[in-house]
Write a protein that holds these residues in place. Structure first.
Motif, PDB file in Angstrom:
ATOM      1  N   GLU A   1      -5.578 -11.073  -4.240  1.00 19.13           N
ATOM      2  CA  GLU A   1      -5.066 -10.008  -3.377  1.00 19.13           C
ATOM      3  C   GLU A   1      -4.682  -8.776  -4.196  1.00 19.13           C
ATOM      4  O   GLU A   1      -4.910  -7.639  -3.770  1.00 19.13           O
TER       5      GLU A   1
ATOM      6  N   ARG B   1      -8.379  -2.356  -6.145  1.00 20.03           N
ATOM      7  CA  ARG B   1      -9.725  -1.800  -5.953  1.00 20.03           C
ATOM      8  C   ARG B   1      -9.736  -0.858  -4.745  1.00 20.03           C
ATOM      9  O   ARG B   1     -10.320   0.240  -4.794  1.00 20.03           O
ATOM     10  N   GLU B   2      -9.081  -1.267  -3.678  1.00 20.62           N
ATOM     11  CA  GLU B   2      -9.009  -0.435  -2.475  1.00 20.62           C
ATOM     12  C   GLU B   2      -8.304   0.887  -2.772  1.00 20.62           C
ATOM     13  O   GLU B   2      -8.753   1.957  -2.325  1.00 20.62           O
TER      14      GLU B   2
ATOM     15  N   ASP C   1     -17.290   4.021  -3.204  1.00 16.81           N
ATOM     16  CA  ASP C   1     -17.490   2.682  -2.641  1.00 16.81           C
ATOM     17  C   ASP C   1     -17.517   1.674  -3.789  1.00 16.81           C
ATOM     18  O   ASP C   1     -18.475   1.624  -4.564  1.00 16.81           O
TER      19      ASP C   1
ATOM     20  N   GLY D   1      -7.855  -7.001  -5.153  1.00 16.20           N
ATOM     21  CA  GLY D   1      -8.433  -6.357  -3.979  1.00 16.20           C
ATOM     22  C   GLY D   1      -7.692  -5.093  -3.582  1.00 16.20           C
ATOM     23  O   GLY D   1      -8.312  -4.065  -3.266  1.00 16.20           O
ATOM     24  N   LEU D   2      -6.369  -5.151  -3.609  1.00 14.84           N
ATOM     25  CA  LEU D   2      -5.582  -3.977  -3.239  1.00 14.84           C
ATOM     26  C   LEU D   2      -5.746  -2.866  -4.280  1.00 14.84           C
ATOM     27  O   LEU D   2      -5.858  -1.683  -3.923  1.00 14.84           O
TER      28      LEU D   2
ATOM     29  N   ALA E   1     -17.071  -1.682  -3.252  1.00 18.68           N
ATOM     30  CA  ALA E   1     -17.155  -3.016  -2.644  1.00 18.68           C
ATOM     31  C   ALA E   1     -17.926  -3.998  -3.512  1.00 18.68           C
ATOM     32  O   ALA E   1     -17.587  -5.182  -3.595  1.00 18.68           O
TER      33      ALA E   1
ATOM     34  N   ALA F   1     -10.592   3.061  -4.935  1.00 15.06           N
ATOM     35  CA  ALA F   1     -11.700   3.555  -4.110  1.00 15.06           C
ATOM     36  C   ALA F   1     -11.254   4.748  -3.274  1.00 15.06           C
ATOM     37  O   ALA F   1     -11.972   5.754  -3.145  1.00 15.06           O
ATOM     38  N   GLY F   2     -10.049   4.651  -2.730  1.00 11.58           N
ATOM     39  CA  GLY F   2      -9.533   5.756  -1.931  1.00 11.58           C
ATOM     40  C   GLY F   2      -9.213   6.980  -2.767  1.00 11.58           C
ATOM     41  O   GLY F   2      -9.493   8.115  -2.361  1.00 11.58           O
TER      42      GLY F   2
ATOM     43  N   ARG G   1       0.839  -1.209   0.000  1.00 12.64           N
ATOM     44  CA  ARG G   1       0.000   0.000   0.000  1.00 12.64           C
ATOM     45  C   ARG G   1       0.865   1.246   0.000  1.00 12.64           C
ATOM     46  O   ARG G   1       0.615   2.199  -0.746  1.00 12.64           O
TER      47      ARG G   1
ATOM     48  N   GLY H   1     -16.174  -6.240  -5.875  1.00 14.25           N
ATOM     49  CA  GLY H   1     -15.375  -7.320  -5.312  1.00 14.25           C
ATOM     50  C   GLY H   1     -16.152  -8.598  -5.067  1.00 14.25           C
ATOM     51  O   GLY H   1     -15.587  -9.597  -4.610  1.00 14.25           O
TER      52      GLY H   1
END
Length: 402
Positions: free
Chosen positions: A26, A32-33, A42, A29-30, A44, A36-37, A5, A47
């Protein structure tokens, strides 16, 4: 994960490189996170997916952050009387358009009650057309003459790049000093764009080297790929397929709640006259609807709906009824490669009995093309009937309102 990150935020680690340092789930997911930030969104819901993505991130989608889910309905069964597809088939249709599945379902019912859709593949060939720059019109003529005189050698060069495809021929087109060579290939069960691109590159390099013409682009838009084009309507690209069915007068009344004369009138004035007046490439009611829904469900390239929609729907009055047919000049489908290996899409191909390579090679893709044509015929029949009976608005009000 925290180190990754931090590396993303600092720019030390690039988004596209996450799969090199993390397992696919993973990494997705990272990514996407992070997005999103960055966007304060959002994400989610993206996912939530069940497909194994190891193959997807390697072959189907770069910088993956998740999946968009599209509802899949089923229409049918529809009876298909083809040379490769023979029997009753349930059609998986991926769509968010209310009333579409119900409409196709009604068309399937009419076809099956009438004894099934006759379906035939008229020709089969995937194309790629490099464009060369010649020094003069005389030089352009020489380039074409060289290619025509060395067609056997060109075929051998093309064949050296694939153990599956087959070089079928070449058609030249000259515009001033621009030379377009439209190569055509039998790509068996693959849709085949990668196959023909690799083969065309090696052939084009040979022609440029031997003639002194400059290879400008491996695709010169005479192919024509993913764009409306009259050449595909006339010459075909991929599989040229036609499907037809004879509907008796009483079946039209029972299923579509209209008479034969009204259905004929709608097809003539809407599909033929209206399309001609509009300068349309296709002459149909909504072929793209069914093609898009089947392509998305079955892992095809949805951009090829452009060519697939150049469908011509005809209706011939006959004693006791009408013979309705659809002719699709450019159905570009495959049952191996591309998105066909994704779990959900492979399941839809399995539902049709055409997943994977056929025996003999090419049989599954041809069967799938025949099923697509039968599905388009079902969709055309239902919409023509709804329009003839003045039921279109009613159906969308009941089934398609958000």
């Amino acid at each position: 994960m925290d180190d990754h990150r931090a590396d993303l935020r600092s720019g030390k680690l690039k988004l596209y490189a996450l799969e090199k340092v993390l397992p696919p789930d993973e990494a997705v997911g990272l990514r996407r996170e992070f997005i999103a930030g960055e966007t304060n969104t959002d994400l989610a819901a993206l996912g939530e997916y069940t497909i194994p993505i190891d193959r997807v991130v390697a072959r189907n989608c770069e910088n993956m952050i998740g999946c968009v889910q599209i509802p899949v309905g089923v229409a049918g069964p529809v009876t298909v009387c083809g040379e490769y597809a023979e029997g009753s088939f349930w059609l998986p249709l991926a769509t968010t358009e209310g009333a579409l599945v119900a409409s196709v379902n009604r068309g399937c019912s009419a076809i099956s009650k009438a004894g099934g859709a006759e379906v035939r593949i008229l020709r089969d060939g995937m194309t790629r057309a490099p464009v060369f720059a010649a020094g003069s019109v005389a030089h352009a003529h020489e380039v074409v003459a060289f290619a025509e005189d060395h067609l056997m050698e060109i075929a051998e060069i093309a064949q050296s790049t694939t153990s599956h495809g087959e070089f079928l021929g070449m058609v030249p087109y000259v515009v001033g000093t621009s030379v377009f060579l439209r190569f055509e290939f039998d790509t068996k069960d693959a849709m085949g764009m990668n196959m023909v691109t690799i083969a065309s590159q090696k052939v084009a390099d040979f022609i440029a080297r031997e003639t002194g013409a400059r290879l400008v682009a491996l695709s010169g838009n005479m192919c024509t790929d993913k764009k409306p084009a009259a050449i595909n309507l006339v010459e075909g690209r991929g599989k040229t397929v036609t499907a037809g069915v004879f509907l008796p007068d009483d079946l039209i009344r029972d299923v579509f709640k209209c008479d034969t004369a009204s259905l004929l009138d709608v097809n003539t004035r809407k599909n033929l006259v209206g399309s001609a007046r509009a300068g349309a490439i296709g002459f149909n009611a909504h072929a793209a609807n069914i093609i898009a829904a089947l392509y998305i469900a079955c892992g095809q390239d949805p951009a090829h709906v452009v060519e697939g929609s150049s469908c011509i729907t005809t209706a011939d009055p006959m004693d006791g009824g009408v013979y309705v047919a659809v002719t699709l000049p450019a159905v570009q489908v495959g049952t191996v490669g591309g998105g066909t290996g994704i779990a959900t899409q492979a399941a839809c191909l399995s539902l049709l009995g055409v997943a994977g390579g056929g025996d003999p090679p090419g049989a599954n893709a041809k069967a799938f093309a025949e099923i697509v044509a039968a599905g388009v015929l079902a969709g055309e029949l239902s919409l023509l009937g709804a329009l003839a009976a003045q039921h279109l608005a009613k159906a969308h009000k009941e089934l398609g309102r958000g």
